[in-house]
Design a protein around this motif. Structure first.
Motif, PDB file in Angstrom:
ATOM      1  N   THR A 167       1.009  -1.250   0.008  1.00 54.70           N
ATOM      2  CA  THR A 167       0.013  -0.042   0.123  1.00 54.70           C
ATOM      3  C   THR A 167       1.156   1.031  -0.022  1.00 54.70           C
ATOM      4  O   THR A 167       1.643   1.249   1.025  1.00 54.70           O
ATOM      5  CB  THR A 167      -0.999  -0.067   1.290  1.00 54.70           C
ATOM      6  OG1 THR A 167      -1.663  -1.144   1.169  1.00 54.70           O
ATOM      7  CG2 THR A 167      -1.786   1.103   1.133  1.00 54.70           C
ATOM      8  N   ASP A 171       1.649   9.855  -2.080  1.00 57.68           N
ATOM      9  CA  ASP A 171       1.667  10.064  -3.579  1.00 57.68           C
ATOM     10  C   ASP A 171       3.131  10.016  -4.027  1.00 57.68           C
ATOM     11  O   ASP A 171       4.100  10.297  -3.566  1.00 57.68           O
ATOM     12  CB  ASP A 171       1.174  11.471  -3.892  1.00 57.68           C
ATOM     13  CG  ASP A 171      -0.333  11.703  -3.458  1.00 57.68           C
ATOM     14  OD1 ASP A 171      -0.723  10.541  -3.183  1.00 57.68           O
ATOM     15  OD2 ASP A 171      -0.827  12.760  -3.405  1.00 57.68           O
ATOM     16  N   ILE A 179       0.934   7.156  -8.582  1.00 59.24           N
ATOM     17  CA  ILE A 179       0.229   6.344  -7.615  1.00 59.24           C
ATOM     18  C   ILE A 179       0.087   7.126  -6.423  1.00 59.24           C
ATOM     19  O   ILE A 179       0.740   7.742  -5.832  1.00 59.24           O
ATOM     20  CB  ILE A 179       1.558   5.178  -6.947  1.00 59.24           C
ATOM     21  CG1 ILE A 179       1.881   4.594  -8.245  1.00 59.24           C
ATOM     22  CG2 ILE A 179       0.728   4.275  -6.094  1.00 59.24           C
ATOM     23  CD1 ILE A 179       1.124   3.648  -8.838  1.00 59.24           C
ATOM     24  N   ARG A 180      -1.550   7.241  -6.122  1.00 59.94           N
ATOM     25  CA  ARG A 180      -1.706   7.887  -4.973  1.00 59.94           C
ATOM     26  C   ARG A 180      -1.655   7.318  -3.699  1.00 59.94           C
ATOM     27  O   ARG A 180      -1.642   5.984  -3.552  1.00 59.94           O
ATOM     28  CB  ARG A 180      -3.189   8.261  -5.019  1.00 59.94           C
ATOM     29  CG  ARG A 180      -3.380   9.274  -6.210  1.00 59.94           C
ATOM     30  CD  ARG A 180      -5.000   9.549  -6.458  1.00 59.94           C
ATOM     31  NE  ARG A 180      -5.063  10.378  -7.554  1.00 59.94           N
ATOM     32  CZ  ARG A 180      -5.805  10.128  -8.722  1.00 59.94           C
ATOM     33  NH1 ARG A 180      -5.797   8.779  -8.806  1.00 59.94           N
ATOM     34  NH2 ARG A 180      -6.030  10.866  -9.720  1.00 59.94           N
ATOM     35  N   GLU A 183      -3.255   3.657  -2.340  1.00 62.36           N
ATOM     36  CA  GLU A 183      -3.743   2.841  -3.399  1.00 62.36           C
ATOM     37  C   GLU A 183      -2.825   1.533  -3.289  1.00 62.36           C
ATOM     38  O   GLU A 183      -1.762   1.600  -2.669  1.00 62.36           O
ATOM     39  CB  GLU A 183      -3.193   3.273  -4.911  1.00 62.36           C
ATOM     40  CG  GLU A 183      -4.249   4.528  -5.379  1.00 62.36           C
ATOM     41  CD  GLU A 183      -4.203   5.106  -6.737  1.00 62.36           C
ATOM     42  OE1 GLU A 183      -5.257   5.551  -7.224  1.00 62.36           O
ATOM     43  OE2 GLU A 183      -3.182   4.986  -7.104  1.00 62.36           O
ATOM     44  N   LYS A 184      -3.124   0.410  -3.893  1.00 58.34           N
ATOM     45  CA  LYS A 184      -2.590  -0.867  -3.579  1.00 58.34           C
ATOM     46  C   LYS A 184      -1.586  -0.853  -5.235  1.00 58.34           C
ATOM     47  O   LYS A 184      -1.899  -0.468  -6.279  1.00 58.34           O
ATOM     48  CB  LYS A 184      -3.585  -2.057  -3.785  1.00 58.34           C
ATOM     49  CG  LYS A 184      -4.571  -1.855  -2.713  1.00 58.34           C
ATOM     50  CD  LYS A 184      -4.016  -1.656  -1.221  1.00 58.34           C
ATOM     51  CE  LYS A 184      -5.202  -1.878  -0.463  1.00 58.34           C
ATOM     52  NZ  LYS A 184      -4.729  -1.815   0.973  1.00 58.34           N
TER      53      LYS A 184
END
Length: 275
Positions: A167, A171, A179-180, A183-184
């Motif tokens: 995870t 960011d 990728i924030r 997010e996975k």
């Protein structure tokens, strides 16, 4: 002839992790069965239903709790005793100890990872050495010179764990893809260990390949690096050295019976022979 997995590769890492944890020898078979089930999800030979998986997992969890409590009451010279009687310090945790439930979860992780992945690395390694006799000859002829690089190459070649998910904590950007935080991200170790930007001719098995941090079979760097990496390396070095000295013409033969799994690159059975 024999089955290389059952009669050669499985025994050493299983016995070592069990002995380190203080598991009695008469229970090694139980541990072997439980680990096959827990990592055999998706393979009908080991798991036929979610209920079966939970039953086996609960049995191992209960066993771990009972072992942990016994070592808290009567410490022995093993890792279980150390963990159950350790007291935490810092961050407001002064004096706290692992609960039996916490130890149960950690026990499953440690014992399963402590024997299954090394077993598969040894098996994949023996198959690779059989498929590439020129590399076996290089290793066998000067084992001390090539053992370390050969073990890293075997782990790279085998990549026992195919992928893991993480995870993002902030960011970021990976190869131009944003990728924030939260997010996975799925990391495919099998792909990374064949990355042509890192390895010259990555689909060549080479026991003399120089050791480099690009080999991520142990999970790459940082806090997620494999806790047992050095133990696994040592077990593999000992195993192949014993094969080299005792049965130098041992060969695997035929196609392996692969574990049906998208998570573990496992081999269930692999025939071998020697003269």
């Amino acid at each position: 002839r024999c089955d290389f997995v059952e009669h050669v590769a499985a025994a050493l890492p299983l016995e070592i992790i069990c002995e380190m944890m203080g598991i009695p020898a008469e229970d090694y078979g139980k541990i072997y069965g439980w680990t096959n089930t827990i990592l055999g999800v998706g393979d009908p030979e080991y798991v036929t239903s979610y209920e079966d998986l939970m039953t086996e997992s609960l049995a191992m969890f209960t066993y771990a709790q009972e072992l942990g409590q016994s070592r808290r009451d009567d410490p022995q010279d093993d890792i279980t005793s150390v963990m159950m009687n350790a007291r935490l310090e810092g961050d407001g945790l002064d004096g706290e100890q692992l609960t039996a439930q916490e130890f149960g979860s950690f026990f499953i992780l440690l014992v399963v990872a402590g024997n299954e992945t090394t077993r598969n690395s040894i098996t994949h390694g023996m198959k690779a050495l059989s498929d590439h006799p020129d590399q076996r000859e290089i290793l066998w002829n000067d084992y001390d010179a090539h053992a370390k690089t050969a073990m890293e190459e075997i782990v790279r070649w085998a990549t026992p764990v195919i992928h893991f998910r993480r995870t993002a904590t902030e960011d970021t950007e990976i190869a131009g893809t944003p990728i924030r935080a939260g997010e996975k991200v799925v990391m495919y170790y099998a792909s990374g260990n064949r990355d042509e930007r890192v390895f010259d001719d990555p689909y060549r098995f080479d026991v003399t390949r120089a050791i480099q941090p690009g080999q991520i079979g142990f999970g790459a760097g940082g806090p997620h690096f494999c806790l047992g990496a050095n133990l696994a390396r040592r077990e593999m070095q000992v195993m192949f050295d014993e094969i080299r000295r005792r049965l130098p013409n041992l060969r695997t033969e035929g196609e392996p019976a692969y574990l049906q799994s998208s998570f573990i690159n496992g081999i269930k059975r692999l025939s071998c022979r020697w003269d």
